[in-house]
Design a protein around this motif. Structure first.
Motif, PDB file in Angstrom:
ATOM      1  N   HIS A  86       0.809  -1.179  -0.064  1.00 38.67           N
ATOM      2  CA  HIS A  86       0.037  -0.157   0.053  1.00 38.67           C
ATOM      3  C   HIS A  86       0.904   1.237  -0.054  1.00 38.67           C
ATOM      4  O   HIS A  86       0.632   2.252  -0.699  1.00 38.67           O
ATOM      5  CB  HIS A  86      -0.741   0.013   1.103  1.00 38.67           C
ATOM      6  CG  HIS A  86      -1.603  -1.302   1.490  1.00 38.67           C
ATOM      7  ND1 HIS A  86      -2.576  -1.773   0.449  1.00 38.67           N
ATOM      8  CD2 HIS A  86      -1.651  -2.151   2.477  1.00 38.67           C
ATOM      9  CE1 HIS A  86      -3.148  -3.054   0.987  1.00 38.67           C
ATOM     10  NE2 HIS A  86      -2.577  -3.138   2.467  1.00 38.67           N
ATOM     11  N   LEU A  87       1.729   1.490   0.827  1.00 36.79           N
ATOM     12  CA  LEU A  87       2.655   2.273   0.964  1.00 36.79           C
ATOM     13  C   LEU A  87       3.313   2.609  -0.445  1.00 36.79           C
ATOM     14  O   LEU A  87       3.693   3.595  -0.883  1.00 36.79           O
ATOM     15  CB  LEU A  87       3.820   2.215   1.832  1.00 36.79           C
ATOM     16  CG  LEU A  87       3.443   2.525   3.433  1.00 36.79           C
ATOM     17  CD1 LEU A  87       4.540   1.941   4.200  1.00 36.79           C
ATOM     18  CD2 LEU A  87       3.035   4.030   3.686  1.00 36.79           C
ATOM     19  N   PHE A  88       4.019   1.385  -1.016  1.00 41.24           N
ATOM     20  CA  PHE A  88       4.684   1.587  -2.303  1.00 41.24           C
ATOM     21  C   PHE A  88       3.798   2.150  -3.280  1.00 41.24           C
ATOM     22  O   PHE A  88       4.242   2.876  -4.172  1.00 41.24           O
ATOM     23  CB  PHE A  88       5.409   0.236  -2.608  1.00 41.24           C
ATOM     24  CG  PHE A  88       6.368   0.470  -3.533  1.00 41.24           C
ATOM     25  CD1 PHE A  88       7.708   0.175  -3.229  1.00 41.24           C
ATOM     26  CD2 PHE A  88       6.057   0.548  -5.092  1.00 41.24           C
ATOM     27  CE1 PHE A  88       8.728   0.322  -3.969  1.00 41.24           C
ATOM     28  CE2 PHE A  88       7.089   0.583  -5.897  1.00 41.24           C
ATOM     29  CZ  PHE A  88       8.217   0.400  -5.502  1.00 41.24           C
ATOM     30  N   PHE A 107      -4.808   9.675   0.713  1.00 45.72           N
ATOM     31  CA  PHE A 107      -5.789   9.472   1.932  1.00 45.72           C
ATOM     32  C   PHE A 107      -6.254   8.254   2.192  1.00 45.72           C
ATOM     33  O   PHE A 107      -6.646   7.886   3.155  1.00 45.72           O
ATOM     34  CB  PHE A 107      -6.282  10.698   2.091  1.00 45.72           C
ATOM     35  CG  PHE A 107      -7.284  11.057   1.090  1.00 45.72           C
ATOM     36  CD1 PHE A 107      -8.484  10.582   0.969  1.00 45.72           C
ATOM     37  CD2 PHE A 107      -6.894  12.162   0.087  1.00 45.72           C
ATOM     38  CE1 PHE A 107      -9.207  10.895  -0.240  1.00 45.72           C
ATOM     39  CE2 PHE A 107      -7.748  12.543  -0.920  1.00 45.72           C
ATOM     40  CZ  PHE A 107      -8.891  11.702  -1.053  1.00 45.72           C
ATOM     41  N   THR A 108      -6.304   7.578   0.909  1.00 50.75           N
ATOM     42  CA  THR A 108      -7.063   6.118   1.279  1.00 50.75           C
ATOM     43  C   THR A 108      -5.868   5.057   1.332  1.00 50.75           C
ATOM     44  O   THR A 108      -6.424   4.178   2.165  1.00 50.75           O
ATOM     45  CB  THR A 108      -7.606   5.820  -0.215  1.00 50.75           C
ATOM     46  OG1 THR A 108      -8.520   6.920  -0.511  1.00 50.75           O
ATOM     47  CG2 THR A 108      -8.452   4.560  -0.047  1.00 50.75           C
ATOM     48  N   PHE A 109      -4.826   4.903   0.933  1.00 46.65           N
ATOM     49  CA  PHE A 109      -3.905   4.039   1.240  1.00 46.65           C
ATOM     50  C   PHE A 109      -2.647   4.482   1.652  1.00 46.65           C
ATOM     51  O   PHE A 109      -1.881   3.732   2.286  1.00 46.65           O
ATOM     52  CB  PHE A 109      -3.436   3.222  -0.326  1.00 46.65           C
ATOM     53  CG  PHE A 109      -4.717   2.631  -0.938  1.00 46.65           C
ATOM     54  CD1 PHE A 109      -5.210   1.432  -0.307  1.00 46.65           C
ATOM     55  CD2 PHE A 109      -5.428   3.141  -1.981  1.00 46.65           C
ATOM     56  CE1 PHE A 109      -6.391   0.966  -1.225  1.00 46.65           C
ATOM     57  CE2 PHE A 109      -6.611   2.845  -2.784  1.00 46.65           C
ATOM     58  CZ  PHE A 109      -7.115   1.566  -2.172  1.00 46.65           C
ATOM     59  N   GLY A 169      -1.590   3.703   5.361  1.00 49.04           N
ATOM     60  CA  GLY A 169      -0.342   2.800   5.399  1.00 49.04           C
ATOM     61  C   GLY A 169       0.786   3.321   6.312  1.00 49.04           C
ATOM     62  O   GLY A 169       1.426   2.340   7.174  1.00 49.04           O
ATOM     63  N   VAL A 170       0.917   4.692   6.495  1.00 50.68           N
ATOM     64  CA  VAL A 170       1.857   5.312   7.302  1.00 50.68           C
ATOM     65  C   VAL A 170       1.582   4.777   8.689  1.00 50.68           C
ATOM     66  O   VAL A 170       2.353   4.507   9.622  1.00 50.68           O
ATOM     67  CB  VAL A 170       2.416   6.906   7.062  1.00 50.68           C
ATOM     68  CG1 VAL A 170       2.934   7.415   8.220  1.00 50.68           C
ATOM     69  CG2 VAL A 170       2.876   6.773   5.719  1.00 50.68           C
ATOM     70  N   LEU A 171       0.199   5.211   8.910  1.00 48.28           N
ATOM     71  CA  LEU A 171      -0.390   4.997  10.380  1.00 48.28           C
ATOM     72  C   LEU A 171      -0.049   3.442  10.797  1.00 48.28           C
ATOM     73  O   LEU A 171       0.353   3.136  11.935  1.00 48.28           O
ATOM     74  CB  LEU A 171      -1.705   5.212  10.514  1.00 48.28           C
ATOM     75  CG  LEU A 171      -2.510   4.797  12.006  1.00 48.28           C
ATOM     76  CD1 LEU A 171      -1.765   5.818  12.828  1.00 48.28           C
ATOM     77  CD2 LEU A 171      -4.081   5.349  11.401  1.00 48.28           C
ATOM     78  N   GLY A 172      -0.270   2.384   9.821  1.00 47.04           N
ATOM     79  CA  GLY A 172      -0.104   1.064  10.167  1.00 47.04           C
ATOM     80  C   GLY A 172       1.460   0.810  10.569  1.00 47.04           C
ATOM     81  O   GLY A 172       1.576   0.050  11.329  1.00 47.04           O
ATOM     82  N   LEU A 209     -12.186   1.406   3.736  1.00 48.75           N
ATOM     83  CA  LEU A 209     -10.999   0.383   3.610  1.00 48.75           C
ATOM     84  C   LEU A 209      -9.984   0.654   4.406  1.00 48.75           C
ATOM     85  O   LEU A 209      -8.852  -0.008   4.564  1.00 48.75           O
ATOM     86  CB  LEU A 209     -10.738   0.368   2.195  1.00 48.75           C
ATOM     87  CG  LEU A 209     -11.732  -0.243   1.241  1.00 48.75           C
ATOM     88  CD1 LEU A 209     -11.258   0.055  -0.383  1.00 48.75           C
ATOM     89  CD2 LEU A 209     -12.113  -1.345   1.420  1.00 48.75           C
ATOM     90  N   ALA A 210      -9.694   1.832   4.968  1.00 48.24           N
ATOM     91  CA  ALA A 210      -8.620   2.433   5.569  1.00 48.24           C
ATOM     92  C   ALA A 210      -8.138   1.479   6.752  1.00 48.24           C
ATOM     93  O   ALA A 210      -6.971   1.352   6.975  1.00 48.24           O
ATOM     94  CB  ALA A 210      -8.703   3.902   6.049  1.00 48.24           C
ATOM     95  N   GLY A 211      -9.208   0.941   7.662  1.00 49.19           N
ATOM     96  CA  GLY A 211      -8.854   0.183   8.555  1.00 49.19           C
ATOM     97  C   GLY A 211      -8.136  -1.095   8.226  1.00 49.19           C
ATOM     98  O   GLY A 211      -7.136  -1.862   9.044  1.00 49.19           O
ATOM     99  N   GLY A 212      -8.534  -1.607   6.920  1.00 48.05           N
ATOM    100  CA  GLY A 212      -7.630  -2.919   6.545  1.00 48.05           C
ATOM    101  C   GLY A 212      -6.214  -2.620   6.246  1.00 48.05           C
ATOM    102  O   GLY A 212      -5.446  -3.221   6.382  1.00 48.05           O
ATOM    103  N   VAL A 213      -6.175  -1.607   5.669  1.00 44.59           N
ATOM    104  CA  VAL A 213      -4.736  -1.140   5.246  1.00 44.59           C
ATOM    105  C   VAL A 213      -3.923  -0.877   6.554  1.00 44.59           C
ATOM    106  O   VAL A 213      -2.802  -1.409   6.545  1.00 44.59           O
ATOM    107  CB  VAL A 213      -4.646   0.154   4.502  1.00 44.59           C
ATOM    108  CG1 VAL A 213      -3.291   0.730   3.942  1.00 44.59           C
ATOM    109  CG2 VAL A 213      -5.726  -0.067   3.033  1.00 44.59           C
TER     110      VAL A 213
END
Length: 408
Positions: A169-171, A322-324, A328-331, A267-271
């Protein structure tokens, strides 16, 4: 039709055919299939879920533009089927060079399909602005760069295969943003860069498919802790969806739900939870991450679209940042915190425990930005017939519309 359109149309099929012939030849020499029949049968449901996600889910997820539905679904399928072939070959080449053990064929295709998520996310940033040749070139370069990044993380930083794959996701987000920085911005007055109720509904259908299959995505490479990853992902997605509805209502000027917020935040929670889904011991932790991820997506969309992206001259068509990107950074940061809380009393080297995931996170973003920037320079050369801004977001530039000939 102008001659440059005819030239473009006549060159695309030969480029695609040439690439496919090269792939077939490389498969003949490089692909080795040492399948374990029972293992392949057991892993087929996971492959099926991931395949549904990348083809059907992302295909419809990107159909929100009112005049770009054919291209969103059609080009998505084209780059995925070509990219999966490239990804399998690159993985086999790395196994050969690093002298690793071959996986069964179905697992390799599954990993290739997961890797293609990065490419699909990146295309969202240039959706409607890049022609098929540019998209194919982007896909090939990105899948090579992503495999290089993963290989460095797993070989030198000793990052697990599952975590290195979750960097997809980040990439994808930051590679896409870097490429998009080289494309001309559309006029803010254009009516084509907008959605209709029908296109929003189709896009939401893709979102729902992604939401349903996301637990399989986060657990596809796990063996021992697969069940834990599945239910943690589900709880994070559930809270993320609830939070999206709440924040959409609170931030709307007219006090009504906005489909854009729901589309981007559920979808943000799954990421976010993908990095740590297998190590989270209690569901409430995953639920908190889902809440924070959804808040980041909804509130980040307001901040980034109005402040950061205009300042950097980046037009992000699908809002992948802001979707991925941000989730992703937060994860990645949440993974570091959870590892510290879990092992700080057991590990004699706490600094080592923290620096490895942070180093992998920084490396992934750095490789994505550098290779994305270079790819953006290359795909905008005159050789690749860059689309004029006036033709952005139009299916008619590529697809046949028979109804136009009879006056509808």
């Amino acid at each position: 039709m102008p001659s440059k359109y005819r030239n473009f149309r006549s060159s695309v099929p030969w480029i695609i055919l040439f690439l496919e012939v090269v792939l077939i030849i490389l498969f003949y020499f490089l692909f080795s299939d040492d399948d374990d029949a029972s293992g392949s049968t057991n892993s087929y449901p996971a492959f099926q879920d991931v395949n549904h996600m990348v083809i059907f889910g992302f295909g419809f997820f990107l159909t929100f533009l009112k005049r770009y539905g054919f291209s969103s679904t059609g080009f998505n399928l084209l780059i995925i089927v070509l990219g999966v072939q490239c990804s399998v070959l690159i993985e086999d080449l790395l196994v050969l060079l690093l002298q690793r053990e071959y996986k069964d064929g179905l697992q390799r295709i599954t990993k290739a399909a997961v890797s293609m998520t990065a490419v699909v996310i990146s295309t969202g940033a240039v959706l409607g602005k890049a022609n098929p040749v540019q998209l194919i070139l982007m896909a090939v370069v990105e899948i090579i760069a992503f495999h290089m990044s993963r290989s460095i993380n797993t070989t030198f930083l000793q990052v697990s295969d599952n975590i290195s794959m979750m960097h997809v996701h980040l990439f994808g987000a930051y590679f896409g943003l870097a490429v998009s920085s080289h494309f001309s911005e559309p006029s803010p007055r254009t009516e084509k860069n907008a959605s209709t109720p029908k296109s929003d509904l189709l896009s939401m259908l893709g979102t729902l498919f992604l939401w349903v299959f996301w637990p399989s995505f986060n657990s596809v490479l796990l063996v021992e802790e697969k069940t834990k990853a599945i239910y943690n992902t589900y709880f994070a997605l559930a809270v993320s969806a609830v939070t999206a509805f709440v924040l959409s209502l609170l931030t709307a000027k007219d006090g009504k739900f906005r489909m854009t917020d729901i589309h981007s935040a559920v979808l943000a929670g799954g990421v976010t939870v993908g990095y740590a889904a297998h190590i989270i011991e209690y569901p409430w932790i995953a639920m908190i991450l889902g809440l924070l991820a959804s808040g980041t997506a909804v509130l980040g969309s307001y901040c980034l679209q109005r402040c950061l992206h205009p300042a950097l001259k980046i037009h992000d068509t699908s809002g992948i940042h802001f979707t991925f990107g941000l989730p992703g950074v937060l994860g990645a940061l949440a993974q570091v915190v959870l590892l510290v809380l879990k092992d700080w009393t057991k590990s004699p080297r706490l600094d080592y425990l923290v620096m490895i995931p942070i180093g992998a996170f920084c490396l992934t973003i750095s490789v994505a930005l550098i290779t994305g920037f270079l790819t953006g320079v290359i795909v905008n050369l005159k050789l690749f017939k860059t689309i004029p801004v006036s033709k952005y977001f139009e299916d008619q530039f590529y697809w046949e519309f028979p109804h136009l000939a009879v006056g509808f």
